[in-house]
Enzyme design. Sequence first.
Site, PDB file in Angstrom:
ATOM      1  N   GLY A 204       0.142   0.393 -18.248  1.00 53.23           N
ATOM      2  CA  GLY A 204      -0.469   1.513 -18.958  1.00 53.23           C
ATOM      3  C   GLY A 204      -1.977   1.451 -18.892  1.00 53.23           C
TER       4      GLY A 204
ATOM      5  CG  PHE B  43      -9.442  -4.270 -19.641  1.00 59.15           C
ATOM      6  CD1 PHE B  43     -10.514  -4.575 -20.474  1.00 59.15           C
ATOM      7  CD2 PHE B  43      -9.241  -2.943 -19.279  1.00 59.15           C
ATOM      8  CE1 PHE B  43     -11.359  -3.572 -20.931  1.00 59.15           C
ATOM      9  CE2 PHE B  43     -10.078  -1.936 -19.729  1.00 59.15           C
ATOM     10  CZ  PHE B  43     -11.150  -2.255 -20.555  1.00 59.15           C
TER      11      PHE B  43
ATOM     12  CD  GLU C 249       6.551  -0.907  -9.904  1.00 62.14           C
ATOM     13  OE1 GLU C 249       5.533  -0.367  -9.452  1.00 62.14           O
ATOM     14  OE2 GLU C 249       6.521  -1.718 -10.850  1.00 62.14           O
TER      15      GLU C 249
ATOM     16  CG  HIS D  75       2.179  -2.321 -11.058  1.00 63.84           C
ATOM     17  ND1 HIS D  75       2.212  -1.002 -11.449  1.00 63.84           N
ATOM     18  CD2 HIS D  75       1.132  -2.870 -11.729  1.00 63.84           C
ATOM     19  CE1 HIS D  75       1.227  -0.751 -12.301  1.00 63.84           C
ATOM     20  NE2 HIS D  75       0.556  -1.881 -12.476  1.00 63.84           N
TER      21      HIS D  75
ATOM     22  N   GLY E 195      -6.087   1.899 -20.425  1.00 64.20           N
ATOM     23  CA  GLY E 195      -6.891   1.588 -21.603  1.00 64.20           C
ATOM     24  C   GLY E 195      -7.232   0.120 -21.758  1.00 64.20           C
TER      25      GLY E 195
ATOM     26  CB  CYS F 204       0.380  -3.866 -15.503  1.00 62.95           C
ATOM     27  SG  CYS F 204      -1.249  -3.248 -15.018  1.00 62.95           S
TER      28      CYS F 204
ATOM     29  CG  ASN G 280      -3.990   0.838 -11.684  1.00 65.33           C
ATOM     30  OD1 ASN G 280      -5.200   0.709 -11.828  1.00 65.33           O
ATOM     31  ND2 ASN G 280      -3.320   1.871 -12.179  1.00 65.33           N
TER      32      ASN G 280
END
Length: 391
Positions: free
Chosen positions: A237, A310, A359, A357, A239, A265, A307
Site C-alpha cells: 500500500g 520507506f 507475486e 512483491h 504512504g 511491502c 515498489n
Amino acid sequence: MTAAAPAALVLEDGTIYRGSAYGAAGVALGEAVFATGMTGYQETLTDPSYAGQIVVQTAPHIGNTGVNAEDAESRRAWPSGYVVRAASRVVSNWRADESLEAQLERDGIVGIAGVDTRAITRRLRSVGSMRAGVFSGDALVDDDAMLASVRESPQMAGRSLAETVTTPEAYTLPALPAPGADEADPIGTLAVLDLGVKASTLRYLREQGFDLVVLPQSATLDEVLAHEPVAAFYSNGPGDPAASESQVVLLQGLLRRDLPFFGICFGNQLLGRALGFGTYKLPFGHRGINQPVLDRTTGRVEITSQNHGFAVDAAIDQELVSPAGFGRVEVSHFSLNDDVVEGLRALDIPAFSVQYHPESAAGPNDARHLFSRFRELVLEHRAGTSTKEAN
C-alpha cells in the site's frame, strides 16, 4: 493528425521539462519517482502503492500493447501523474481492450509524453525523490505559479494514503485449486487487511487453500477476530508507515493472540513498527522488477519486484530483540544493492514479512514460494497448538 497540447513536468527544485499532454488534462501533484520495469506498465499503473506519486517510466516506449481487463491489479489506475518518453501511437496486441491513453483519460491520470525520462531519472537518482507536478490544458500557467503549486503540495513523509485505496467494505473470496490440482485444499479463513492489495496477491493466497475475508484498512481487532481467522495478512500500500498507527496497534493485538502473520511491502514496514522498530524514508526508493535480494533462509539470491519509498530501520547482521516485547527477531532478507531490510522473521512468534512483491506481476517469479511458506507456517502452528492442548 492533430498535434498534442503542450504540457510541463515541474520538479520541486525548479527544474522544468516540457512535452505534450498524455492522458487526462489538468494538474497532477505528487512525489516524482521512477520505475525501472521494461514491461508491465499496466501492472504498475494499477498497483495501489503508487497512489500519491507521479510515476516516471524509465523504459522509453510505453503503451504499445495497450491495456486489458485480465492484467489489471486493481479496479483503476492510481498514480497522481504519469511521465513517458515515447507514447505509442498504435496498439498492437491481440489481448488489448483499449489504448493506455484511453485508460489514463478515464481514470483521470494527468500525464506528459515527449520528455527525456533518462534525464529525469538521473536527476531523481542523484537528488532524491521530490514533489512535482504535471500541468496541461488550462492548468499550464506561468512557471512561477506552477512551481508554487508544487512547493505548497504535501510531502510524502507523514502522509496516510491507505484510506484512499482500500476496499470500502469487507468481502470474501473462496480458496482456489493450486495450479495443476482439481480442487482446493482449504485450511481456513485468512483475514486480509487491504492497504492497497493487488489482485495477484489475493489469487496466490487463495491457491494456498485460504478462504479470504478482505477487510478495510479501518478494521478493528474485534472486527477481525469476529471472522475467526486462522491467520492474518497485511498487504502492500501507499504512504508513510509512521502515519499508520491504528494498523500497527491492530497488528500488535493480533500478534499477542498468537495468530500467524504474513506481510508484504507496506505490511513488512508495519510489522517492523509493531515489533518496535522504526522506519525511515529512502532517498529515491526501490521501484522496478530487477531488484536483487538475499534470502538468508535458503542462501539464494532472488530477483524481485519492488515498489517502496520507506524501509524498516534494523541491523541486518545480528539477532535482534523486539523493543515491543515480541521476543527475538531477525532480518531474513536484505537488498544486495544497498543493504536495505527486505524481510523480517520473528523467532518466538509465528510472523514474517518481505518488503518486495513475491507475486511479481509483471516480473520475476523467484519469490513466489513465500506463499507456500506461509501456508506451512499456519499448518505447523496449528499442529503445535493442537499438541499443546492435548498435553
